[in-house]
Write a protein that holds these residues in place. Structure first.
Motif, PDB file in Angstrom:
ATOM      1  N   LYS A   3       0.887  -1.058   0.090  1.00 51.57           N
ATOM      2  CA  LYS A   3      -0.043   0.075   0.219  1.00 51.57           C
ATOM      3  C   LYS A   3       0.771   1.150   0.150  1.00 51.57           C
ATOM      4  O   LYS A   3       1.835   1.224   0.728  1.00 51.57           O
ATOM      5  N   ILE A   5       0.582   5.230   0.834  1.00 45.90           N
ATOM      6  CA  ILE A   5      -0.327   6.338   1.407  1.00 45.90           C
ATOM      7  C   ILE A   5       0.233   7.590   1.475  1.00 45.90           C
ATOM      8  O   ILE A   5       1.688   7.757   1.639  1.00 45.90           O
ATOM      9  N   ILE A  26      -0.350   3.947  11.306  1.00 43.43           N
ATOM     10  CA  ILE A  26      -0.599   3.638  10.067  1.00 43.43           C
ATOM     11  C   ILE A  26      -0.079   2.376   9.640  1.00 43.43           C
ATOM     12  O   ILE A  26      -0.777   1.410   9.027  1.00 43.43           O
ATOM     13  N   TYR A  30      -2.108  -1.197   8.500  1.00 39.25           N
ATOM     14  CA  TYR A  30      -2.075  -1.407   7.272  1.00 39.25           C
ATOM     15  C   TYR A  30      -0.753  -2.467   6.919  1.00 39.25           C
ATOM     16  O   TYR A  30      -0.878  -3.068   5.920  1.00 39.25           O
ATOM     17  N   THR A  34       3.970  -0.979   4.286  1.00 39.78           N
ATOM     18  CA  THR A  34       3.335   0.225   3.691  1.00 39.78           C
ATOM     19  C   THR A  34       4.165   1.329   3.598  1.00 39.78           C
ATOM     20  O   THR A  34       5.111   1.535   4.286  1.00 39.78           O
ATOM     21  N   ILE A  36       5.133   5.225   2.921  1.00 38.79           N
ATOM     22  CA  ILE A  36       4.271   6.376   3.369  1.00 38.79           C
ATOM     23  C   ILE A  36       5.168   7.546   3.034  1.00 38.79           C
ATOM     24  O   ILE A  36       6.150   7.611   2.873  1.00 38.79           O
ATOM     25  N   PHE A  79      -1.189   6.593  -5.465  1.00 40.37           N
ATOM     26  CA  PHE A  79      -1.325   6.205  -4.024  1.00 40.37           C
ATOM     27  C   PHE A  79      -2.702   5.497  -3.825  1.00 40.37           C
ATOM     28  O   PHE A  79      -3.662   5.588  -4.556  1.00 40.37           O
ATOM     29  N   THR A  80      -2.445   4.563  -3.061  1.00 38.95           N
ATOM     30  CA  THR A  80      -3.658   3.714  -2.690  1.00 38.95           C
ATOM     31  C   THR A  80      -4.653   4.198  -1.828  1.00 38.95           C
ATOM     32  O   THR A  80      -5.775   3.872  -1.661  1.00 38.95           O
ATOM     33  N   LYS A  81      -4.097   5.359  -0.748  1.00 43.24           N
ATOM     34  CA  LYS A  81      -5.048   5.833   0.045  1.00 43.24           C
ATOM     35  C   LYS A  81      -4.383   7.334   0.293  1.00 43.24           C
ATOM     36  O   LYS A  81      -3.324   7.438   0.272  1.00 43.24           O
ATOM     37  N   MET A  83      -4.553  10.614   2.867  1.00 42.26           N
ATOM     38  CA  MET A  83      -4.751  11.063   4.202  1.00 42.26           C
ATOM     39  C   MET A  83      -4.712  12.545   4.290  1.00 42.26           C
ATOM     40  O   MET A  83      -3.285  12.913   4.116  1.00 42.26           O
ATOM     41  N   CYS A 114      -7.931  10.029   9.531  1.00 36.41           N
ATOM     42  CA  CYS A 114      -7.108   9.183   8.704  1.00 36.41           C
ATOM     43  C   CYS A 114      -7.848   7.558   8.677  1.00 36.41           C
ATOM     44  O   CYS A 114      -7.258   6.710   7.800  1.00 36.41           O
TER      45      CYS A 114
END
Length: 299
Positions: A3, A5, A26, A30, A34, A36, A79-81, A83, A114
């Motif tokens: 992922k 983020i 986070i 996740y 992940t 970030i 990005f998959t997510k 925030m 988030c």
């Protein structure tokens, strides 16, 4: 697939320090793989730069005036997510008056924004590993931060407090901005990087500060932190940890119902209700009582 983020929390100092806790949240949620990417204002870069949980730190002089650049990153779709817990308007700044958030800490508010579980997380700072202790001080010493940038948070009893602590054998050193009122002689006013300030505090007998980002930075050391509060309360935005003492004034009639206003409209102000003599006696008693607490950060 890992992922990726995007996290936007560009300012201020205390909020950016909370990024180190938030990025740990986070990864706990996740997974450790992940990736970030943090978007932070340039002046606060050092507060997060050595955090191993952050893959990329992107800076701008002021991201909040360059949302066009942030949106470009969003539309790239890498990005998959996304925030963006950043407070951007007046309604965001009164989050602590909402019933479901009342008496929660700002970190909890950011966790919810988030989409993360609300959980208690230590304050964390990762100092630059190449920075040495900037000043060798013999004997007992205390670091002070005397001005927050918000007059309604600023304690007026420093002259009495300083005389009392010096009488107890402590050397006093002051940290803070160039425009801060100076309460010590020039050679005892320390200016340095966040990592240098952290190391100076980490070796001190105590830190005395206000409702400000420097108190949060001090809280990540093992040094005893005495944070002074007026119209705000530590439960919502203050430094926290086993080494932190909150010295909170009695509220004025205006602030009593809400107690989280950053501005007090009464005269005298809430912060003026703190008795310098009682503050001094508490600090001297607690500073002399126990040994240094184990650091909450990575040295």
């Amino acid at each position: 697939m890992n992922k990726k983020i995007m996290l936007v929390l560009a300012r201020t100092m205390g909020d950016v320090i909370l990024c180190n806790s938030l990025t740990r949240n986070i990864k706990d949620y996740y997974g450790e793989d992940t990736e970030i990417s943090l978007y932070v204002n340039e002046m606060y870069k050092e507060l997060v730069y050595h955090n191993p949980d952050i893959a990329h730190v992107y800076t701008n002089e002021n991201w909040l005036t360059r949302w066009d650049l942030i949106l470009e990153e969003v539309v790239k779709g890498e990005f998959t997510k996304i925030m963006i817990p950043q407070q951007t308007n007046w309604e965001d700044t009164i989050w602590h008056q909402m019933d479901y958030l009342r008496h929660n800490h700002m970190l909890n508010y950011y966790q919810l924004r988030c989409g993360l579980p609300v959980r208690k997380t230590p304050l964390i700072f990762y100092p630059d590993p190449h920075v040495r202790t900037p000043k060798q001080i013999d004997g007992k010493y205390i670091i002070m931060h005397c001005q927050s940038g918000n007059p309604d948070k600023d304690f007026q009893g420093w002259p009495f407090l300083n005389r009392s602590l010096e009488g107890a054998g402590y050397e006093l050193y002051q940290v803070g901005g160039d425009a801060d009122i100076q309460f010590v002689e020039s050679k005892k006013r320390f200016k340095g990087t966040y990592s240098e300030i952290w190391k100076l505090i980490n070796n001190a007998d105590a830190f005395i500060g206000l409702d400000s980002g420097l108190s949060m930075l001090a809280a990540t050391t093992g040094t005893k932190v005495f944070a002074l509060y007026g119209s705000t309360i530590p439960k919502t935005s203050g430094a926290y940890g086993d080494n932190v003492y909150h010295i909170v004034s009695k509220p004025c009639a205006t602030c009593r119902p809400v107690r989280t206003h950053s501005h007090c409209k009464s005269k005298p102000r809430c912060i003026d209700n703190l008795d310098p003599d009682r503050v001094s006696r508490l600090i001297k008693r607690e500073t002399a009582k126990t040994q240094k607490i184990e650091s909450l950060t990575v040295q």
